[in-house]
Design a protein around this motif. Sequence first.
Motif, PDB file in Angstrom:
ATOM      1  N   LYS A 147      57.912  53.470  67.325  1.00 15.47           N
ATOM      2  CA  LYS A 147      58.126  54.410  66.223  1.00 15.47           C
ATOM      3  C   LYS A 147      57.057  55.498  66.250  1.00 15.47           C
ATOM      4  O   LYS A 147      56.021  55.267  66.858  1.00 15.47           O
ATOM      5  CB  LYS A 147      58.134  53.650  64.899  1.00 15.47           C
ATOM      6  CG  LYS A 147      56.746  53.284  64.376  1.00 15.47           C
ATOM      7  CD  LYS A 147      56.860  52.636  63.016  1.00 15.47           C
ATOM      8  CE  LYS A 147      55.592  51.987  62.599  1.00 15.47           C
ATOM      9  NZ  LYS A 147      54.494  52.808  62.188  1.00 15.47           N
ATOM     10  N   HIS A 177      57.010  45.962  65.445  1.00 18.15           N
ATOM     11  CA  HIS A 177      56.207  44.798  65.815  1.00 18.15           C
ATOM     12  C   HIS A 177      56.241  43.683  64.767  1.00 18.15           C
ATOM     13  O   HIS A 177      55.888  42.557  65.056  1.00 18.15           O
ATOM     14  CB  HIS A 177      54.778  45.191  66.206  1.00 18.15           C
ATOM     15  CG  HIS A 177      53.865  45.484  65.067  1.00 18.15           C
ATOM     16  ND1 HIS A 177      53.923  46.649  64.349  1.00 18.15           N
ATOM     17  CD2 HIS A 177      52.853  44.763  64.521  1.00 18.15           C
ATOM     18  CE1 HIS A 177      52.990  46.626  63.412  1.00 18.15           C
ATOM     19  NE2 HIS A 177      52.312  45.496  63.489  1.00 18.15           N
ATOM     20  N   TYR A 178      56.745  44.004  63.547  1.00 23.81           N
ATOM     21  CA  TYR A 178      56.876  42.929  62.565  1.00 23.81           C
ATOM     22  C   TYR A 178      57.887  41.877  63.022  1.00 23.81           C
ATOM     23  O   TYR A 178      57.805  40.719  62.643  1.00 23.81           O
ATOM     24  CB  TYR A 178      57.195  43.491  61.171  1.00 23.81           C
ATOM     25  CG  TYR A 178      55.888  43.690  60.425  1.00 23.81           C
ATOM     26  CD1 TYR A 178      54.916  44.526  60.961  1.00 23.81           C
ATOM     27  CD2 TYR A 178      55.590  42.975  59.263  1.00 23.81           C
ATOM     28  CE1 TYR A 178      53.678  44.656  60.347  1.00 23.81           C
ATOM     29  CE2 TYR A 178      54.357  43.109  58.645  1.00 23.81           C
ATOM     30  CZ  TYR A 178      53.412  43.945  59.188  1.00 23.81           C
ATOM     31  OH  TYR A 178      52.185  44.053  58.596  1.00 23.81           O
ATOM     32  N   LYS A 181      56.211  38.954  64.739  1.00 29.28           N
ATOM     33  CA  LYS A 181      55.254  38.105  64.020  1.00 29.28           C
ATOM     34  C   LYS A 181      55.833  36.707  63.814  1.00 29.28           C
ATOM     35  O   LYS A 181      57.005  36.556  63.474  1.00 29.28           O
ATOM     36  CB  LYS A 181      54.885  38.736  62.673  1.00 29.28           C
ATOM     37  CG  LYS A 181      54.029  39.999  62.869  1.00 29.28           C
ATOM     38  CD  LYS A 181      53.382  40.443  61.593  1.00 29.28           C
ATOM     39  CE  LYS A 181      52.717  41.801  61.775  1.00 29.28           C
ATOM     40  NZ  LYS A 181      51.296  41.748  62.046  1.00 29.28           N
ATOM     41  N   PHE A 213      53.037  44.248  51.267  1.00 28.65           N
ATOM     42  CA  PHE A 213      52.142  44.576  52.395  1.00 28.65           C
ATOM     43  C   PHE A 213      50.897  45.232  51.806  1.00 28.65           C
ATOM     44  O   PHE A 213      50.993  46.255  51.123  1.00 28.65           O
ATOM     45  CB  PHE A 213      52.863  45.561  53.327  1.00 28.65           C
ATOM     46  CG  PHE A 213      51.986  46.242  54.349  1.00 28.65           C
ATOM     47  CD1 PHE A 213      51.979  45.813  55.680  1.00 28.65           C
ATOM     48  CD2 PHE A 213      51.184  47.329  54.012  1.00 28.65           C
ATOM     49  CE1 PHE A 213      51.187  46.447  56.640  1.00 28.65           C
ATOM     50  CE2 PHE A 213      50.388  47.962  54.963  1.00 28.65           C
ATOM     51  CZ  PHE A 213      50.392  47.522  56.272  1.00 28.65           C
ATOM     52  N   GLU A 215      46.830  46.457  52.693  1.00 30.48           N
ATOM     53  CA  GLU A 215      45.745  46.646  53.663  1.00 30.48           C
ATOM     54  C   GLU A 215      44.488  47.036  52.909  1.00 30.48           C
ATOM     55  O   GLU A 215      44.558  47.849  51.980  1.00 30.48           O
ATOM     56  CB  GLU A 215      46.092  47.763  54.654  1.00 30.48           C
ATOM     57  CG  GLU A 215      46.826  47.271  55.873  1.00 30.48           C
ATOM     58  CD  GLU A 215      47.119  48.360  56.902  1.00 30.48           C
ATOM     59  OE1 GLU A 215      47.525  48.014  58.018  1.00 30.48           O
ATOM     60  OE2 GLU A 215      46.941  49.564  56.596  1.00 30.48           O
ATOM     61  N   ARG A 222      42.773  58.644  60.787  1.00 30.63           N
ATOM     62  CA  ARG A 222      44.101  59.093  61.204  1.00 30.63           C
ATOM     63  C   ARG A 222      44.898  59.728  60.062  1.00 30.63           C
ATOM     64  O   ARG A 222      46.129  59.813  60.093  1.00 30.63           O
ATOM     65  CB  ARG A 222      44.881  58.002  61.966  1.00 30.63           C
ATOM     66  CG  ARG A 222      45.158  56.722  61.238  1.00 30.63           C
ATOM     67  CD  ARG A 222      45.618  55.634  62.201  1.00 30.63           C
ATOM     68  NE  ARG A 222      47.048  55.615  62.477  1.00 30.63           N
ATOM     69  CZ  ARG A 222      47.961  54.970  61.748  1.00 30.63           C
ATOM     70  NH1 ARG A 222      47.629  54.329  60.657  1.00 30.63           N
ATOM     71  NH2 ARG A 222      49.231  54.957  62.100  1.00 30.63           N
ATOM     72  N   ASP A 234      55.903  54.942  57.311  1.00 27.35           N
ATOM     73  CA  ASP A 234      54.973  54.213  58.188  1.00 27.35           C
ATOM     74  C   ASP A 234      55.206  52.700  58.149  1.00 27.35           C
ATOM     75  O   ASP A 234      55.103  52.027  59.170  1.00 27.35           O
ATOM     76  CB  ASP A 234      53.535  54.531  57.749  1.00 27.35           C
ATOM     77  CG  ASP A 234      52.494  54.044  58.747  1.00 27.35           C
ATOM     78  OD1 ASP A 234      52.701  54.248  59.959  1.00 27.35           O
ATOM     79  OD2 ASP A 234      51.477  53.464  58.320  1.00 27.35           O
ATOM     80  N   HIS A 239      58.934  48.102  58.897  1.00 24.72           N
ATOM     81  CA  HIS A 239      58.447  46.719  58.829  1.00 24.72           C
ATOM     82  C   HIS A 239      59.012  45.941  57.640  1.00 24.72           C
ATOM     83  O   HIS A 239      59.535  44.842  57.791  1.00 24.72           O
ATOM     84  CB  HIS A 239      56.920  46.685  58.772  1.00 24.72           C
ATOM     85  CG  HIS A 239      56.246  47.439  59.887  1.00 24.72           C
ATOM     86  ND1 HIS A 239      56.812  47.554  61.134  1.00 24.72           N
ATOM     87  CD2 HIS A 239      55.069  48.103  59.952  1.00 24.72           C
ATOM     88  CE1 HIS A 239      55.996  48.260  61.916  1.00 24.72           C
ATOM     89  NE2 HIS A 239      54.935  48.607  61.221  1.00 24.72           N
ATOM     90  N   LYS A 333      47.885  51.161  51.305  1.00 22.99           N
ATOM     91  CA  LYS A 333      46.622  51.187  52.045  1.00 22.99           C
ATOM     92  C   LYS A 333      45.486  51.221  51.026  1.00 22.99           C
ATOM     93  O   LYS A 333      45.691  51.571  49.876  1.00 22.99           O
ATOM     94  CB  LYS A 333      46.569  52.452  52.910  1.00 22.99           C
ATOM     95  CG  LYS A 333      47.704  52.491  53.926  1.00 22.99           C
ATOM     96  CD  LYS A 333      47.258  53.097  55.224  1.00 22.99           C
ATOM     97  CE  LYS A 333      48.260  52.816  56.317  1.00 22.99           C
ATOM     98  NZ  LYS A 333      47.764  51.970  57.385  1.00 22.99           N
ATOM     99  N   GLN A 368      50.716  37.048  56.844  1.00 24.49           N
ATOM    100  CA  GLN A 368      49.339  37.182  57.307  1.00 24.49           C
ATOM    101  C   GLN A 368      48.409  37.475  56.144  1.00 24.49           C
ATOM    102  O   GLN A 368      48.882  37.989  55.132  1.00 24.49           O
ATOM    103  CB  GLN A 368      49.226  38.298  58.354  1.00 24.49           C
ATOM    104  CG  GLN A 368      49.583  39.671  57.818  1.00 24.49           C
ATOM    105  CD  GLN A 368      49.757  40.708  58.900  1.00 24.49           C
ATOM    106  OE1 GLN A 368      50.310  40.438  59.953  1.00 24.49           O
ATOM    107  NE2 GLN A 368      49.273  41.914  58.653  1.00 24.49           N
TER     108      GLN A 368
HETATM  109  C1  BG6 Z   1      51.722  50.138  61.862  1.00 18.60           C
HETATM  110  C2  BG6 Z   1      51.395  51.243  60.907  1.00 18.60           C
HETATM  111  O1  BG6 Z   1      53.060  50.245  62.265  1.00 18.60           O
HETATM  112  O2  BG6 Z   1      51.527  48.897  61.245  1.00 18.60           O
HETATM  113  C3  BG6 Z   1      49.963  51.109  60.426  1.00 18.60           C
HETATM  114  O3  BG6 Z   1      51.579  52.490  61.541  1.00 18.60           O
HETATM  115  C4  BG6 Z   1      49.707  49.729  59.879  1.00 18.60           C
HETATM  116  O4  BG6 Z   1      49.670  52.089  59.453  1.00 18.60           O
HETATM  117  C5  BG6 Z   1      50.189  48.665  60.859  1.00 18.60           C
HETATM  118  O5  BG6 Z   1      48.319  49.595  59.654  1.00 18.60           O
HETATM  119  C6  BG6 Z   1      50.091  47.267  60.262  1.00 18.60           C
HETATM  120  O6  BG6 Z   1      50.326  46.300  61.253  1.00 18.60           O
HETATM  121  P1  BG6 Z   1      49.673  44.866  61.151  1.00 18.60           P
HETATM  122  O7  BG6 Z   1      50.243  44.133  62.324  1.00 18.60           O
HETATM  123  O8  BG6 Z   1      48.204  45.046  61.215  1.00 18.60           O
HETATM  124  O9  BG6 Z   1      50.105  44.308  59.838  1.00 18.60           O
END
Ligand code: BG6
Length: 480
Positions: A147, A177-178, A181, A213, A215, A222, A234, A239, A333, A368
């Motif tokens: 993406k 990538h989710y 997991k 989600f 963070e 970035r 994003d 995800h 975030k 996670q």
């Molecule tokens: C990415 C986003 O696809 O996924 C990031 O662009 C985000 O902003 C990240 O931090 C989160 O991935 P993970 O595997 O750390 O939860």
Amino acid sequence: SISDNTTILVLGASGDLAYKKTFPALFGLLKHQFLPHNVQIVGYARSKMEKEQFRERVTSKIKTSSEADKALVGKFKDMLHYVDGQYDKDESYKNLALEVEKLEQGTGKKNRLFYMALPPSVFIPVAKGLRENLYSTTGWNRVVVEKPFGKDLQSSNELGEALARFWKEEEIYRIDHYLGKEMVKNLIVLRFANVFLGSIWNRQFISNVQITFKEPFGTEGRGGYFDEFGIIRDVMQNHLLQVLTIVAMEKPVSLNAEDVRDEKVRVLKYINPLTVDDVLVGQYVKSADGTKPGYKDDKTVPPDSLCPTFAAAVFWINNDRWDGVPFILKCGKALNEAKVEIRIQFNDVAGNTLFPEIARNELVIRVQPDEAVYMKFMNKEPGLNSDPVISELELNYTKRYQSSRIPEAYEALILDVLRGDHQNFVRSDELEVAWKIFTPLLHQLEKQKVRPVPYEYGSRGPEELNDFVEMHGFARSNLP
Ligand code: BG6
């Protein structure tokens, strides 16, 4: 067969994604003996670099915990090669093809995996250059794309059509990538291999579903890139929507990739497109103690940016299973913790005349950190009274599966590509429905210049969030 040869070509090899995710994942696969025989890894990017320099750079990001690991890094280094060139010049690809041919060993088929860790601007010329100059006629060809797949329905369709001129759908692997997991892959087992969960997985028993989600860091460095997309594009559109889809889909006919993806597309089609009334957007400001910067303190972010760094949205799925059950997705975030979880809240006990003070049952699937599955339920407090107390039936991965390793999402997904399994990749029609759900909202937010509400760096999110989730049916427990 053992005489086949596989080349893994990483385009954008000097970028962040490649160093942080792709190469370490390839090392992980080597370490756990999942790489095919006769494999070489070729990095390609614009920067001029000697092979040795490239090998050093790649391996410096790889964590080693033992002497055996260190020895393996030496072996991994020998597999790494580097070619520099342009993304839009035919002669660069001709040269790359020559270099790849020189490296290929074995007498069998030549398989090629093209991993595009690239910004969208060069995506199409690279797809073209590879197809025209590096396509193997003896083995398989697979192209992995990352993406952003566009910014809305129209741009995504344009990108898709351009890509389809060079590559067939079955050759394309769109990464989210989710889907790699461990806990996300577990959803299908939890739902379809357990009668006690499968039978209550519907509107009759479930009050609402929350997918969260969080963070604990901001866009740090970035911001300029992030500002073009915002948290909805994003994280939420891909995800979190993927997670929702697997929680909500009907049982696939088989675990075959097309059967699974057919069900995913089907459930997505039952979702109403979002509008501004379905969301709460936020943007972080300086932390309460002033030590952490606000989003707009980032020099690369425009001073008048309306970009959301937090979003909560409610989704309605108009089918028999889910009618009336809100799915609340939240992502942000610069919050108070790192956490991704799915929380399924069940209905109130019907005709509850016995216990005035009880909370709803909740099934929590923690993606996670610290993978876990637990059920919150009422239990009699032990002792000489009869008060129900909230307790947990808990499966904690580190305790229960001590000898198992949880693989990195990227390892799992690259292995899928090597095996030719599309189940955990996004199909083009799936991407299209996902954009249909989000595009009206994204356009409204931009046209109406909706101002995100502020929240402090390190906080739990905007204050308005509690009202938002309660308005959509989430019952906060009033019990300790
Ligand atoms: C990415 C986003 O696809 O996924 C990031 O662009 C985000 O902003 C990240 O931090 C989160 O991935 P993970 O595997 O750390 O939860």
